[in-house]
Scaffold this motif. Sequence first.
Motif, PDB file in Angstrom:
ATOM      1  N   HIS A 114      -4.620 -52.299   9.256  1.00 24.83           N
ATOM      2  CA  HIS A 114      -4.582 -51.097   8.438  1.00 24.83           C
ATOM      3  C   HIS A 114      -3.309 -50.275   8.660  1.00 24.83           C
ATOM      4  O   HIS A 114      -2.768 -49.693   7.707  1.00 24.83           O
ATOM      5  CB  HIS A 114      -5.819 -50.247   8.734  1.00 24.83           C
ATOM      6  N   PHE A 115      -2.849 -50.245   9.905  1.00 21.22           N
ATOM      7  CA  PHE A 115      -1.700 -49.390  10.226  1.00 21.22           C
ATOM      8  C   PHE A 115      -0.375 -50.154  10.292  1.00 21.22           C
ATOM      9  O   PHE A 115       0.677 -49.580  10.025  1.00 21.22           O
ATOM     10  CB  PHE A 115      -1.946 -48.665  11.547  1.00 21.22           C
ATOM     11  N   ARG A 118       1.463 -51.499   6.515  1.00 17.39           N
ATOM     12  CA  ARG A 118       1.597 -50.459   5.500  1.00 17.39           C
ATOM     13  C   ARG A 118       2.561 -50.861   4.384  1.00 17.39           C
ATOM     14  O   ARG A 118       2.366 -50.518   3.233  1.00 17.39           O
ATOM     15  CB  ARG A 118       2.093 -49.165   6.152  1.00 17.39           C
ATOM     16  N   GLY A 119       3.587 -51.559   4.701  1.00 19.50           N
ATOM     17  CA  GLY A 119       4.554 -51.937   3.673  1.00 19.50           C
ATOM     18  C   GLY A 119       4.197 -53.180   2.899  1.00 19.50           C
ATOM     19  O   GLY A 119       4.927 -53.570   1.982  1.00 19.50           O
ATOM     20  N   ASP A 121       1.172 -54.041   1.039  1.00 18.57           N
ATOM     21  CA  ASP A 121      -0.147 -53.617   0.560  1.00 18.57           C
ATOM     22  C   ASP A 121      -0.995 -54.777   0.046  1.00 18.57           C
ATOM     23  O   ASP A 121      -2.212 -54.791   0.231  1.00 18.57           O
ATOM     24  CB  ASP A 121       0.031 -52.577  -0.551  1.00 18.57           C
ATOM     25  N   ARG A 124      -2.372 -56.550   3.036  1.00 13.73           N
ATOM     26  CA  ARG A 124      -3.258 -55.639   3.777  1.00 13.73           C
ATOM     27  C   ARG A 124      -4.599 -55.499   3.074  1.00 13.73           C
ATOM     28  O   ARG A 124      -5.656 -55.595   3.714  1.00 13.73           O
ATOM     29  CB  ARG A 124      -2.582 -54.271   3.916  1.00 13.73           C
ATOM     30  N   HIS A 125      -4.582 -55.281   1.769  1.00  9.57           N
ATOM     31  CA  HIS A 125      -5.836 -55.135   1.035  1.00  9.57           C
ATOM     32  C   HIS A 125      -6.658 -56.420   1.065  1.00  9.57           C
ATOM     33  O   HIS A 125      -7.891 -56.371   1.175  1.00  9.57           O
ATOM     34  CB  HIS A 125      -5.545 -54.736  -0.412  1.00  9.57           C
ATOM     35  N   GLU A 128      -8.198 -56.710   4.576  1.00  2.42           N
ATOM     36  CA  GLU A 128      -9.229 -55.687   4.748  1.00  2.42           C
ATOM     37  C   GLU A 128     -10.495 -56.045   3.976  1.00  2.42           C
ATOM     38  O   GLU A 128     -11.613 -55.824   4.470  1.00  2.42           O
ATOM     39  CB  GLU A 128      -8.691 -54.333   4.298  1.00  2.42           C
ATOM     40  N   SER A 202     -10.830 -48.304   2.180  1.00  6.75           N
ATOM     41  CA  SER A 202      -9.808 -49.343   2.049  1.00  6.75           C
ATOM     42  C   SER A 202     -10.095 -50.310   0.906  1.00  6.75           C
ATOM     43  O   SER A 202      -9.196 -51.021   0.460  1.00  6.75           O
ATOM     44  CB  SER A 202      -9.694 -50.128   3.363  1.00  6.75           C
TER      45      SER A 202
END
Length: 371
Positions: A114-115, A118-119, A121, A124-125, A128, A202
Amino acid sequence: MVGLRSLSSEMDLDRPNIEEYLTPDSIQDSPKKLHLHDLLDISPTLAEAAGAIVDDSFTRCFKSNPPEPWNWNIYLFPLWCLGVVVRYCFLFPLRVAVLMAGWLVFFAAFFPVHFLLRGHDKWRHKIERKLVEMMCSVFVASWTGVVRYHGPRPSMRPQQVFVANHTSMIDFIILEQISAFAVIMQKHPGWVGFIQKTILGSVGSIWFNRTESKDRETVTRKLREHVHGVDNNPLLMFPEGTCVNNDYTVMFKKGAFELGCAVCPVAIKYNKIFVDAFWNSKKQSFTMHLVRLMTSWAVVCDVWYLEPQYLRPGETPIEFAERVRDMISARAGLKKVPWDGYLKYFRPSPKHTERKQQIFAESVLRRLDEK
């Protein structure tokens, strides 16, 4: 006739005992014939009685129906005691250990992703979403959940919203374990609120507070933006707006049916042989609700993904909502009732009910005195 007798017996327990206020003289002096003016005089009383019947049919939607006792005999009681020991002393600690281990793995992976990403996305999504699905699967495993899914699984496509009947917050968990939904949900305090804000946010979930009228415009705007997004998770809504006991369906709110997109009905039916999955939030916290599920033998349910529906020419959003509710009720074997579920949160106080009963008794006594 049996149903009428049971209904009258239930009403007998709640109505005021007027006979205690009557004297033998007042009973003997009561009129033998009923005239038109007498009928007009009792019309408000008949309206009160009809209102009581309506209120009874409403409250049934939000009551747990305990199963019939089966263990109070010399043959089955020892087996029941053994089952209690197994469920509370062996299964419950094991399930708690599984749930805690799942949380440790989840947090160890979720917060770095999550942290630190960040760049990135897109990645990350995606990660998550998989982590949220994994954690929901752990929850289902902690209840020894046996879930049978019927129909095609949801896919990430714009211009669609999924709607389902609502029995408990575990509805979302059961649906989330096979497909990451963005859910619209009431804000909750405590650890549930923490999960809503940090984890479910999220996947694009939207929160509201039913006591704040200003939230409606904001939520409506966010819903329209979400359903038109190409990369957004499928949107899941529970249009009843409150938990119902899985025997009935109350009125669907029209918000999900005026977004101008496909509505995908989802029907959920729980098997109450092992545990009643209904969450009465006014009497039990969600933590204690989970404890009850984790101390049962299993949570067994069926989930049906039904054909997508569209607003027909000349059809209003309210008629559209009722048509979809018909489909869900028929598939899950639920009874439709014409009540707004939000009335559950605005029930009259016991003092008000007792006052109405007192006024009713006094009016009858006054009428007998006039005779």
